[in-house]
Design a protein around this motif. Structure first.
Motif, PDB file in Angstrom:
ATOM      1  N   LEU A 328       0.782 -11.487  32.356  1.00 35.87           N
ATOM      2  CA  LEU A 328       1.437 -12.527  33.157  1.00 35.87           C
ATOM      3  C   LEU A 328       2.951 -12.438  33.021  1.00 35.87           C
ATOM      4  CD1 LEU A 328      -0.661 -15.702  32.173  1.00 35.87           C
ATOM      5  CD2 LEU A 328      -0.941 -14.304  34.243  1.00 35.87           C
ATOM      6  N   GLU A 329       3.636 -12.891  34.052  1.00 31.00           N
ATOM      7  CA  GLU A 329       5.053 -13.239  33.982  1.00 31.00           C
ATOM      8  C   GLU A 329       5.205 -14.650  34.541  1.00 31.00           C
ATOM      9  OE1 GLU A 329       7.519 -10.377  35.895  1.00 31.00           O
ATOM     10  OE2 GLU A 329       7.179  -8.816  34.376  1.00 31.00           O
ATOM     11  N   CYS A 330       6.148 -15.407  34.021  1.00 34.04           N
ATOM     12  CA  CYS A 330       6.230 -16.829  34.360  1.00 34.04           C
ATOM     13  C   CYS A 330       7.647 -17.215  34.780  1.00 34.04           C
ATOM     14  CB  CYS A 330       5.844 -17.693  33.165  1.00 34.04           C
ATOM     15  SG  CYS A 330       4.369 -17.156  32.264  1.00 34.04           S
ATOM     16  N   GLU A 331       7.710 -18.170  35.686  1.00 33.59           N
ATOM     17  CA  GLU A 331       8.988 -18.834  35.948  1.00 33.59           C
ATOM     18  C   GLU A 331       9.327 -19.761  34.786  1.00 33.59           C
ATOM     19  OE1 GLU A 331      11.106 -21.774  39.283  1.00 33.59           O
ATOM     20  OE2 GLU A 331       8.968 -21.257  39.436  1.00 33.59           O
ATOM     21  N   HIS A 332       8.306 -20.464  34.276  1.00 31.57           N
ATOM     22  CA  HIS A 332       8.467 -21.355  33.132  1.00 31.57           C
ATOM     23  C   HIS A 332       7.476 -20.918  32.047  1.00 31.57           C
ATOM     24  CE1 HIS A 332      10.692 -23.777  35.986  1.00 31.57           C
ATOM     25  NE2 HIS A 332       9.605 -23.956  36.721  1.00 31.57           N
ATOM     26  N   TYR A 333       7.984 -20.601  30.871  1.00 31.86           N
ATOM     27  CA  TYR A 333       7.139 -20.123  29.786  1.00 31.86           C
ATOM     28  C   TYR A 333       6.742 -21.283  28.878  1.00 31.86           C
ATOM     29  CZ  TYR A 333       8.283 -15.353  31.112  1.00 31.86           C
ATOM     30  OH  TYR A 333       8.411 -14.175  31.808  1.00 31.86           O
ATOM     31  N   ALA A 334       5.501 -21.234  28.414  1.00 34.03           N
ATOM     32  CA  ALA A 334       4.994 -22.221  27.467  1.00 34.03           C
ATOM     33  C   ALA A 334       4.617 -21.518  26.174  1.00 34.03           C
ATOM     34  CB  ALA A 334       3.779 -22.949  28.056  1.00 34.03           C
ATOM     35  N   ALA A 335       4.184 -22.309  25.194  1.00 33.29           N
ATOM     36  CA  ALA A 335       3.762 -21.730  23.915  1.00 33.29           C
ATOM     37  C   ALA A 335       2.482 -20.928  24.094  1.00 33.29           C
ATOM     38  CB  ALA A 335       3.564 -22.856  22.895  1.00 33.29           C
ATOM     39  N   ASN A 336       2.154 -20.146  23.050  1.00 31.00           N
ATOM     40  CA  ASN A 336       0.902 -19.367  23.027  1.00 31.00           C
ATOM     41  C   ASN A 336       0.827 -18.337  24.144  1.00 31.00           C
ATOM     42  OD1 ASN A 336      -0.057 -20.846  20.781  1.00 31.00           O
ATOM     43  ND2 ASN A 336      -0.763 -22.479  22.163  1.00 31.00           N
ATOM     44  N   SER A 337       2.007 -17.790  24.515  1.00 27.16           N
ATOM     45  CA  SER A 337       2.072 -16.668  25.455  1.00 27.16           C
ATOM     46  C   SER A 337       1.444 -17.005  26.803  1.00 27.16           C
ATOM     47  CB  SER A 337       1.395 -15.432  24.854  1.00 27.16           C
ATOM     48  OG  SER A 337       1.722 -14.274  25.596  1.00 27.16           O
ATOM     49  N   THR A 338       1.701 -18.232  27.271  1.00 25.79           N
ATOM     50  CA  THR A 338       1.173 -18.620  28.573  1.00 25.79           C
ATOM     51  C   THR A 338       2.290 -19.203  29.423  1.00 25.79           C
ATOM     52  OG1 THR A 338      -0.644 -19.780  29.648  1.00 25.79           O
ATOM     53  CG2 THR A 338       0.515 -20.969  27.918  1.00 25.79           C
ATOM     54  N   CYS A 339       1.951 -19.614  30.646  1.00 27.83           N
ATOM     55  CA  CYS A 339       2.933 -20.138  31.585  1.00 27.83           C
ATOM     56  C   CYS A 339       2.854 -21.663  31.639  1.00 27.83           C
ATOM     57  CB  CYS A 339       2.697 -19.572  32.980  1.00 27.83           C
ATOM     58  SG  CYS A 339       2.854 -17.780  33.091  1.00 27.83           S
ATOM     59  N   ALA A 340       3.857 -22.262  32.281  1.00 28.87           N
ATOM     60  CA  ALA A 340       3.909 -23.711  32.408  1.00 28.87           C
ATOM     61  C   ALA A 340       4.260 -24.106  33.833  1.00 28.87           C
ATOM     62  CB  ALA A 340       4.936 -24.284  31.441  1.00 28.87           C
ATOM     63  N   LEU A 341       3.894 -25.327  34.177  1.00 26.61           N
ATOM     64  CA  LEU A 341       4.352 -25.973  35.406  1.00 26.61           C
ATOM     65  C   LEU A 341       5.395 -27.014  35.021  1.00 26.61           C
ATOM     66  CD1 LEU A 341       0.930 -26.506  37.223  1.00 26.61           C
ATOM     67  CD2 LEU A 341       2.497 -24.547  37.394  1.00 26.61           C
ATOM     68  N   GLN A 342       6.349 -27.263  35.886  1.00 28.01           N
ATOM     69  CA  GLN A 342       7.462 -28.134  35.537  1.00 28.01           C
ATOM     70  C   GLN A 342       7.756 -29.109  36.673  1.00 28.01           C
ATOM     71  OE1 GLN A 342      10.847 -26.399  33.329  1.00 28.01           O
ATOM     72  NE2 GLN A 342      12.146 -27.098  35.023  1.00 28.01           N
ATOM     73  N   ASP A 343       8.127 -30.372  36.295  1.00 30.70           N
ATOM     74  CA  ASP A 343       8.509 -31.333  37.322  1.00 30.70           C
ATOM     75  C   ASP A 343      10.024 -31.319  37.491  1.00 30.70           C
ATOM     76  OD1 ASP A 343       9.578 -32.701  35.185  1.00 30.70           O
ATOM     77  OD2 ASP A 343       8.158 -34.362  35.258  1.00 30.70           O
ATOM     78  N   ASP A 344      10.545 -32.232  38.346  1.00 34.03           N
ATOM     79  CA  ASP A 344      11.974 -32.214  38.634  1.00 34.03           C
ATOM     80  C   ASP A 344      12.809 -32.790  37.494  1.00 34.03           C
ATOM     81  OD1 ASP A 344      11.186 -34.819  38.881  1.00 34.03           O
ATOM     82  OD2 ASP A 344      11.845 -35.056  40.964  1.00 34.03           O
ATOM     83  N   LYS A 345      12.133 -33.308  36.454  1.00 37.80           N
ATOM     84  CA  LYS A 345      12.844 -33.807  35.273  1.00 37.80           C
ATOM     85  C   LYS A 345      12.710 -32.848  34.088  1.00 37.80           C
ATOM     86  CE  LYS A 345      12.073 -38.599  36.662  1.00 37.80           C
ATOM     87  NZ  LYS A 345      11.452 -39.912  36.298  1.00 37.80           N
ATOM     88  N   ASN A 346      12.253 -31.633  34.388  1.00 39.49           N
ATOM     89  CA  ASN A 346      12.081 -30.576  33.375  1.00 39.49           C
ATOM     90  C   ASN A 346      10.961 -30.848  32.392  1.00 39.49           C
ATOM     91  OD1 ASN A 346      14.187 -29.061  34.488  1.00 39.49           O
ATOM     92  ND2 ASN A 346      15.721 -30.091  33.207  1.00 39.49           N
ATOM     93  N   ASN A 347      10.075 -31.772  32.720  1.00 37.87           N
ATOM     94  CA  ASN A 347       8.866 -31.940  31.918  1.00 37.87           C
ATOM     95  C   ASN A 347       7.896 -30.797  32.236  1.00 37.87           C
ATOM     96  OD1 ASN A 347       9.563 -34.492  30.701  1.00 37.87           O
ATOM     97  ND2 ASN A 347       9.236 -35.409  32.734  1.00 37.87           N
ATOM     98  N   GLN A 348       7.248 -30.274  31.234  1.00 39.73           N
ATOM     99  CA  GLN A 348       6.362 -29.127  31.436  1.00 39.73           C
ATOM    100  C   GLN A 348       4.957 -29.412  30.917  1.00 39.73           C
ATOM    101  OE1 GLN A 348       8.032 -25.634  29.622  1.00 39.73           O
ATOM    102  NE2 GLN A 348       9.581 -25.354  31.226  1.00 39.73           N
ATOM    103  N   VAL A 349       3.998 -28.766  31.555  1.00 36.45           N
ATOM    104  CA  VAL A 349       2.621 -28.744  31.056  1.00 36.45           C
ATOM    105  C   VAL A 349       2.125 -27.302  31.133  1.00 36.45           C
ATOM    106  CG1 VAL A 349       2.051 -31.130  31.671  1.00 36.45           C
ATOM    107  CG2 VAL A 349       1.716 -29.303  33.350  1.00 36.45           C
ATOM    108  N   PRO A 350       1.395 -26.862  30.113  1.00 41.28           N
ATOM    109  CA  PRO A 350       0.892 -25.473  30.158  1.00 41.28           C
ATOM    110  C   PRO A 350      -0.244 -25.332  31.161  1.00 41.28           C
ATOM    111  CG  PRO A 350       0.044 -26.605  28.229  1.00 41.28           C
ATOM    112  CD  PRO A 350       1.021 -27.558  28.872  1.00 41.28           C
ATOM    113  N   VAL A 351      -0.345 -24.158  31.750  1.00 41.28           N
ATOM    114  CA  VAL A 351      -1.449 -23.847  32.652  1.00 41.28           C
ATOM    115  C   VAL A 351      -2.124 -22.570  32.145  1.00 41.28           C
ATOM    116  CG1 VAL A 351       0.128 -22.654  34.242  1.00 41.28           C
ATOM    117  CG2 VAL A 351      -2.140 -23.343  35.035  1.00 41.28           C
ATOM    118  N   ASP A 352      -3.415 -22.667  31.947  1.00 39.98           N
ATOM    119  CA  ASP A 352      -4.183 -21.504  31.482  1.00 39.98           C
ATOM    120  C   ASP A 352      -4.623 -20.676  32.676  1.00 39.98           C
ATOM    121  OD1 ASP A 352      -4.032 -22.230  28.767  1.00 39.98           O
ATOM    122  OD2 ASP A 352      -5.715 -23.620  29.021  1.00 39.98           O
ATOM    123  N   VAL A 353      -4.474 -19.353  32.548  1.00 40.44           N
ATOM    124  CA  VAL A 353      -4.891 -18.421  33.601  1.00 40.44           C
ATOM    125  C   VAL A 353      -5.891 -17.455  32.984  1.00 40.44           C
ATOM    126  CG1 VAL A 353      -4.160 -16.774  35.353  1.00 40.44           C
ATOM    127  CG2 VAL A 353      -2.602 -18.593  34.638  1.00 40.44           C
TER     128      VAL A 353
END
Length: 429
Positions: A328-353
């Protein structure tokens, strides 16, 4: 030391060097080099066929007997090797004083190297039969003193056949432990044909019943078997290698003591070409993935039932005849070598692929691939291998935001999270 002594020493050293040069002069090796080629190109009409196709132009035996060669899965190639008797062949001679053959019939492993100089593979090769025409001087009728008999009978009598069973002497009937490779033979006044299968490590020869002034072989044919590696495990490109056989008495190709071959070495050059297909297709619109709860948002809006997860399965089609890896490559990186989704306030949640691959593809341990997690570092998805050519088979990418992350999203005012996730299929394993 005076000047005369120095000159003497110089000349003495020069003489010794000249003598050594003569003693160490290399033996001239004359080699007959033959080219053998094979290629692998995936065939969508026959995806289960995953072998190399021999592309060597047929010559010699298989050029005139293709059905037999195709049936036995052997190939033939005509060499430039000839041989002539250095002395007359005498009647009732010893084995090595007449026509005899021992050939390199044992399997030999040879390494073929990729053009990158790094990758290699093992090819197995052996010579199974030898054939061609033997040449006589004078004519066969003169040699046996029977001008009235047919050429066929004359040749049979020359090699020990009887009046009532002259065919037993013909070269069609290979001497044991050899066997005839074909069911036809040809004879003329000064020549006869032969094709013999020679078992591994065995020697066979014919015994003349009459003196033969001059005996020779025209260009010798070699029938061979080739076992190629699985092209599905090989990198695309050109692989080359060679195998060498000595020619002469007590060598790999042994024609006896009376026959003098035109070449002292037989060389087979191998060229294997691998053309892989690797393609991934995302259906139209598949590049935009919207994550939703089970049954959509209506359960929450109408009944107040909070979603436990957000997910989306996205299909793709894959064509492959080669191993590959995924990451994977991500616009927003999360922990555990995965990607994240982000809102307009820079809050993030990880997304598993994760990925599920179609049948015919497995990991390096031959395990099927179902919901195998994809990571930025590629760990766990370093090598997926095809067991056959996979031709436009569907796979699935699974995207999911887990329960804990969904609860964090709902606790915030933001209702829109986004991010680019790049899924990489890489055939450079």
């Amino acid at each position: 030391m005076n000047g005369l002594d120095g000159i003497k020493r110089v000349f003495t050293i020069s003489a010794v060097c000249a003598l050594l040069s003569g003693l160490l002069a290399p033996m001239v090796v004359v080699a007959d080099v033959m080219e053998i080629s094979a290629e692998f190109v995936p065939d969508p009409s026959n995806p289960g066929f995953n072998s190399f196709k021999n592309t060597t132009p047929p010559s010699g035996f298989c050029a005139i007997q293709p059905y037999f060669c195709n049936l036995r899965k052997i190939f033939s190639i005509q060499s430039n090797i000839t041989a002539e008797s250095k002395d007359p062949i005498l009647a009732n001679h010893a084995l090595r004083q007449g026509p005899m053959f021992q050939i390199p019939a044992q399997w030999r492993d040879l390494e073929v190297f990729h053009e990158d100089g790094i990758e290699s593979a093992i090819v197995q090769f052996r010579v199974v039969s030898i054939g061609g025409n033997y040449l006589l001087s004078p004519s066969v009728r003169e040699l046996i003193g029977r001008p009235e008999v047919t050429f066929s009978k004359a040749h049979g009598l020359l090699w020990g056949g009887t009046e009532t069973n002259y065919t037993s002497g013909q070269w069609y009937y290979a001497p044991r432990p050899c066997t005839a490779a074909i069911n036809v033979n040809y004879y003329e006044s000064t020549w006869g044909s032969f094709y013999w299968n020679v078992p591994e490590g065995q020697t066979c020869g014919k015994t003349a019943a009459f003196d033969i002034s001059s005996f020779a072989y025209s260009k010798l044919d070699f029938m061979y078997e080739l076992v190629t590696p699985s092209p599905l495990k090989m990198k695309a490109g050109i692989y080359t290698g060679r195998v060498r056989y000595g020619v002469g008495p007590m060598m790999d190709l042994d024609l006896g003591d009376v026959m003098v071959p035109s070449d002292s070495e037989l060389v087979f050059n191998f060229t294997l070409k691998v053309d892989h297909i690797f393609k991934v297709e995302i259906p139209p619109g598949g590049n935009t993935v919207v994550l939703l709860p089970q049954g959509g948002w209506q359960s929450w809006l109408n009944q107040g039932r909070k979603p436990t997860r957000l997910f989306r399965d996205q299909t793709f089609n894959i064509w492959t005849s080669t191993p590959f890896k995924m990451s994977l490559e991500c616009e927003h990186y999360a922990a555990n070598s995965t990607c994240a989704l982000q809102d307009d306030k820079n809050n993030q949640v990880p997304v598993d692929v994760s990925v599920s691959l179609p049948s015919g593809l497995s990991d390096a341990e031959r395990q099927s691939v179902s919901r195998r997690r994809l990571r930025v570092d590629g760990v766990g998805t370093e090598n997926f291998e095809p067991a056959l050519y996979v031709d436009r088979k569907p796979g699935t990418l699974h995207f999911e935001v887990s329960k804990g992350a969904v609860e964090a999203m709902l606790a915030r005012d933001s209702r829109h999270y986004s991010g680019d996730i790049t899924v990489i299929w890489d055939s450079e394993v």
